[in-house]
Design a protein around this motif. Structure first.
Motif, short mmCIF file in Angstrom:
data_model
loop_
_atom_site.label_atom_id
_atom_site.label_comp_id
_atom_site.label_asym_id
_atom_site.label_seq_id
_atom_site.Cartn_x
_atom_site.Cartn_y
_atom_site.Cartn_z
N HIS A 40 42.15 42.97 14.71
CA HIS A 40 42.79 42.66 13.43
C HIS A 40 42.31 43.62 12.34
O HIS A 40 43.12 44.11 11.53
N GLU A 41 41.02 43.90 12.32
CA GLU A 41 40.47 44.78 11.29
C GLU A 41 41.01 46.20 11.43
O GLU A 41 41.41 46.84 10.44
N ILE A 42 41.06 46.71 12.66
CA ILE A 42 41.60 48.06 12.88
C ILE A 42 43.09 48.08 12.54
O ILE A 42 43.60 49.06 11.96
N ALA A 43 43.82 47.02 12.86
CA ALA A 43 45.24 46.95 12.54
C ALA A 43 45.46 47.04 11.03
O ALA A 43 46.45 47.63 10.57
N ARG A 44 44.55 46.47 10.25
CA ARG A 44 44.66 46.55 8.80
C ARG A 44 44.58 48.01 8.33
O ARG A 44 45.33 48.44 7.44
N TYR A 45 43.68 48.77 8.93
CA TYR A 45 43.55 50.18 8.57
C TYR A 45 44.77 50.98 9.02
O TYR A 45 45.21 51.92 8.34
N LYS A 46 45.31 50.63 10.17
CA LYS A 46 46.52 51.30 10.64
C LYS A 46 47.69 51.06 9.68
O LYS A 46 48.42 52.00 9.33
N LYS A 47 47.85 49.82 9.27
CA LYS A 47 48.95 49.48 8.36
C LYS A 47 48.77 50.13 7.00
O LYS A 47 49.72 50.62 6.38
#
Length: 205
Positions: free
Chosen positions: A19-26
């Protein structure tokens, strides 16, 4: 059964890390638009095998399982961000995995069991193969981020896809558990230097 299949072996972090990495991707996509790996779940790639005969893979799975079961779970830490430079002015930003002597030894054992000779730089990709101009826009937002996130890895996952499919899709194939709990690397008594969840949620970029 297909004539040839590709196989991908990876380490999968827990959902909180994904979830945390997905936030950076978005957040990155908001600045530079769509890019490779934008929708890929966070993972640590270990080995990619192209154009393998399926019956050979099935024969080797049992041997691999017994061998990988001998490994202990491993405690890893995301420790900030770094980047790779590629040909044609392409760049990849990734979450850095802290390397200690114990972690280095564990990955050496994993490579030995998988017969991997190449160097492995454990990392979690955020933006893969982006243009240099996009990197120059993003990197100032990443370079001083103090993201420190510990997580346990208890298994290696194996995915597969048809080699010559028109739109090949990775599908789950096998999970190899690390069952050697008597020799857990970096045990829970290790000092964990991490940010609080609240700090991680504030002002991404």
């Amino acid at each position: 059964m297909y004539m040839y299949e590709d196989y991908l072996m990876l380490l999968s972090p827990p959902e909180a890390v994904k979830h945390e990495i997905a936030r950076y991707k978005k957040a990155s996509a908001k600045l530079i638009g769509n890019y490779k790996s934008m929708d890929s779940p966070a993972h640590i790639s270990i080995q990619h095998l192209d154009r393998q005969k399926p019956f050979m893979a099935e024969t080797n799975v049992a041997k691999l399982e017994n061998s990988l079961n001998e490994l202990p779970p491993i405690l890893l830490h995301i420790d900030g961000f770094k980047y790779f430079s590629h040909l044609h002015s392409k760049m990849t930003i990734y979450a850095h995995i802290r390397i200690t002597p114990a972690v280095d030894e564990w990955f050496s054992l994993l490579k030995k069991k998988l017969y991997i000779k190449k160097t492995i730089v454990p990392h979690i990709t955020v933006t893969r193969d982006i243009q240099e101009k996009d990197f120059n826009l993003l990197w100032p937002h990443f370079r001083h981020k103090k993201l420190v996130e510990p997580f346990w890895v208890n298994e290696l996952r194996m995915l597969k896809r048809e080699s010559f499919a028109s739109s090949p899709q990775w599908i789950p194939y096998k999970i190899f558990e690390f069952k050697n709990l008597k020799n857990v690397v970096n045990n829970a008594e290790s000092i964990i230097d991490r940010q609080t969840a609240a700090e991680n949620q504030i002002n991404l970029f």
